[in-house]
Write a protein that holds these residues in place. Sequence first.
Motif, mmCIF file in Angstrom:
data_model
loop_
_atom_site.group_PDB
_atom_site.id
_atom_site.type_symbol
_atom_site.label_atom_id
_atom_site.label_comp_id
_atom_site.label_asym_id
_atom_site.label_seq_id
_atom_site.Cartn_x
_atom_site.Cartn_y
_atom_site.Cartn_z
ATOM 1 N N ARG A 1 0.817 -1.214 0.000
ATOM 2 C CA ARG A 1 0.000 0.000 0.000
ATOM 3 C C ARG A 1 0.857 1.273 0.000
ATOM 4 N NH1 ARG A 1 -3.495 1.488 3.685
ATOM 5 N NH2 ARG A 1 -2.118 0.855 5.367
ATOM 6 N N CYS A 2 2.045 1.177 -0.590
ATOM 7 C CA CYS A 2 2.870 2.391 -0.649
ATOM 8 C C CYS A 2 2.257 3.390 -1.631
ATOM 9 C CB CYS A 2 4.299 2.046 -1.054
ATOM 10 S SG CYS A 2 5.416 3.462 -1.022
ATOM 11 N N GLY B 1 -1.595 4.692 -0.196
ATOM 12 C CA GLY B 1 -0.526 5.451 0.455
ATOM 13 C C GLY B 1 -0.509 6.864 -0.096
ATOM 14 N N HIS C 1 -1.807 -5.593 2.329
ATOM 15 C CA HIS C 1 -0.959 -5.100 3.432
ATOM 16 C C HIS C 1 0.340 -5.901 3.425
ATOM 17 C CE1 HIS C 1 -3.984 -2.633 5.637
ATOM 18 N NE2 HIS C 1 -4.775 -3.341 4.842
ATOM 19 N N GLU D 1 4.226 -3.940 6.388
ATOM 20 C CA GLU D 1 3.748 -2.795 7.173
ATOM 21 C C GLU D 1 4.322 -2.881 8.586
ATOM 22 O OE1 GLU D 1 -0.274 -1.570 6.615
ATOM 23 O OE2 GLU D 1 -0.190 -1.906 4.458
ATOM 24 N N ASN E 1 3.496 3.524 4.352
ATOM 25 C CA ASN E 1 2.899 2.207 4.653
ATOM 26 C C ASN E 1 3.867 1.027 4.578
ATOM 27 O OD1 ASN E 1 0.323 3.149 5.261
ATOM 28 N ND2 ASN E 1 -0.350 3.063 3.134
ATOM 29 N N VAL E 2 4.741 1.000 3.601
ATOM 30 C CA VAL E 2 5.668 -0.119 3.413
ATOM 31 C C VAL E 2 7.006 0.262 4.047
ATOM 32 C CG1 VAL E 2 6.955 -1.379 1.644
ATOM 33 C CG2 VAL E 2 4.517 -0.901 1.326
ATOM 34 N N MET F 1 2.427 6.297 8.039
ATOM 35 C CA MET F 1 1.398 5.273 7.855
ATOM 36 C C MET F 1 0.103 5.974 7.473
ATOM 37 S SD MET F 1 3.029 2.514 8.310
ATOM 38 C CE MET F 1 1.778 1.231 8.393
#
Length: 522
Positions: free
Chosen positions: A36-37, A41, A332, A335, A370-371, A376
Amino acid sequence: MTATTHADVSVTLGGARAVADVPARMFGSFVEHLGRCVYGGIYEPDHPTADDQGFRSDVLDLVRELGVTCVRYPGGNFVSNYNWEDGTGPRDQRPVRRDLAWHCTETNEMGIDDFYRWSQRAGTEIMLAVNMGTRGLKAALDELEYVNGAPGTAWADRRVANGIPEPMGVRMWCIGNEMDGPWQVGHMTPEEYALAVDKVAHAMKLAESGLELVACGSSSAHMPTFGEWERTVLTKAYDNLDFVSCHAYYYERGAKSLQDYLASSEDMAGFIATVAACADEAKAAHNGDHDIALSFDEWGVWYSDVWNQQEAEWKAAASEGLHPEPWPKAPHLLEDIYSAADAVVEGSLMITLLKHCDRVRSASRAQLVNVIAPIMAEEHGPAWRQTVFYPFAEAAHHAKGAVFAPEVDAPAVHTEAYGDVDAVEAVVTWDEETREGLLLVVNRDIASAHTLHVDLSTLPGAGADAPAVTHTMMLHDDDPHRQNTAEQPDAVVPQPFDVTADDGRLSFAMPAISWAAVRFTA
Ligand code: AHR
């Protein structure tokens, strides 16, 4: 080093010769199409803060607060199976593909055009990586023409038709990613990659001689071909290379102990020394006229055992037969939630990068959102700062001017991997013009607090008066494993602390496992 564990620490600047100027690209980051980058993100069109392009404004605000200067894109392992054209043109006509690196479905809703627009809003330079796994020379040249070409040629006109009339002006290009890694799509031997990167770099510089080109170095200092890879690649392609990449990730379970983990920057320093020596060898072999600098374009804390386990499970399941089910979109992945100790480690890695900025002229903390990230972003919810956000942001905003690597006389702490190391690590930056300075310091001792005496009196151009402290912040928690979380995003935040300034010397105490910053003027 002295043997006691409770002695004071002295930090002095000695002859006060600067290492080098702080490179603007030292505060780079990394956005990969991974988990979810990107999706969820930086891009989430139905998020309440989404702007007219679908970019999350709350994330953009935090990216600016983090002080990121340059962002590497679009991978990472992802790039080695990526068609850059897929992410251009009208969104509803872009192909959906399988991403082999992370076993995901790539919708291509984001691509170079969108990333360029996002970077303009973030105020960040772009560093692009090209696919050397399934593609190579031709695709790299087409992409370069699309991105940087003046209108009037086929690819540049395609960009204009896609709504970007001006050349994007991307100077820094990574020629592939981690091509030494057996996990990489299209991975190569040192000799194969040396030949390939030489040809691509040569041709790209025929198109634009001002490009700054980065060859893949080793994926870590622990790869079986480490050293041999750098010597082979840099010697073959020396003429057209400006940078060689370094990648290093650390995490507590991957170290022999918490004390060893806190001393991870020793590994990074050794990595830098070896790669710099290989770059010097290549220069000498060519009787060369330029240095190949280091681009530490992936660094940080990554709990990589979690991912390794996940990947092993997929492979085991796949070995039982074909799996026709659709691959997930933006799941996900990676994370990791960071602790106070992780922030201290990242603080010391940043100190090490700065202390070696005569050789490390670019660095990207991996990744951005996120990554394995300092930021976040909850789906449809708020964005928040991880513990590791703070040491990066302080350096990015306030490390200016020249870097000084001070002499540190500190008690020793024992590590299994690196032997006895100083309990304290520090760096000073000093901008003679604005007369503003920054001291960054970590106490990486797991057991003892230390009291520091820092002598700044020999800074060039410093006034006779004692330095005046303008701001202090310390990151520490009595529980080094305390984390910020979505529920408690401010569990670990830096706090001001007391510093006494006397006769050009600063004095203060640091608890075990802590990171601190002191801004001053002199
Ligand atoms: O940042 C995560 C991954 O780590 C990148 O895709 C790869 O280059 C490295 O192995």
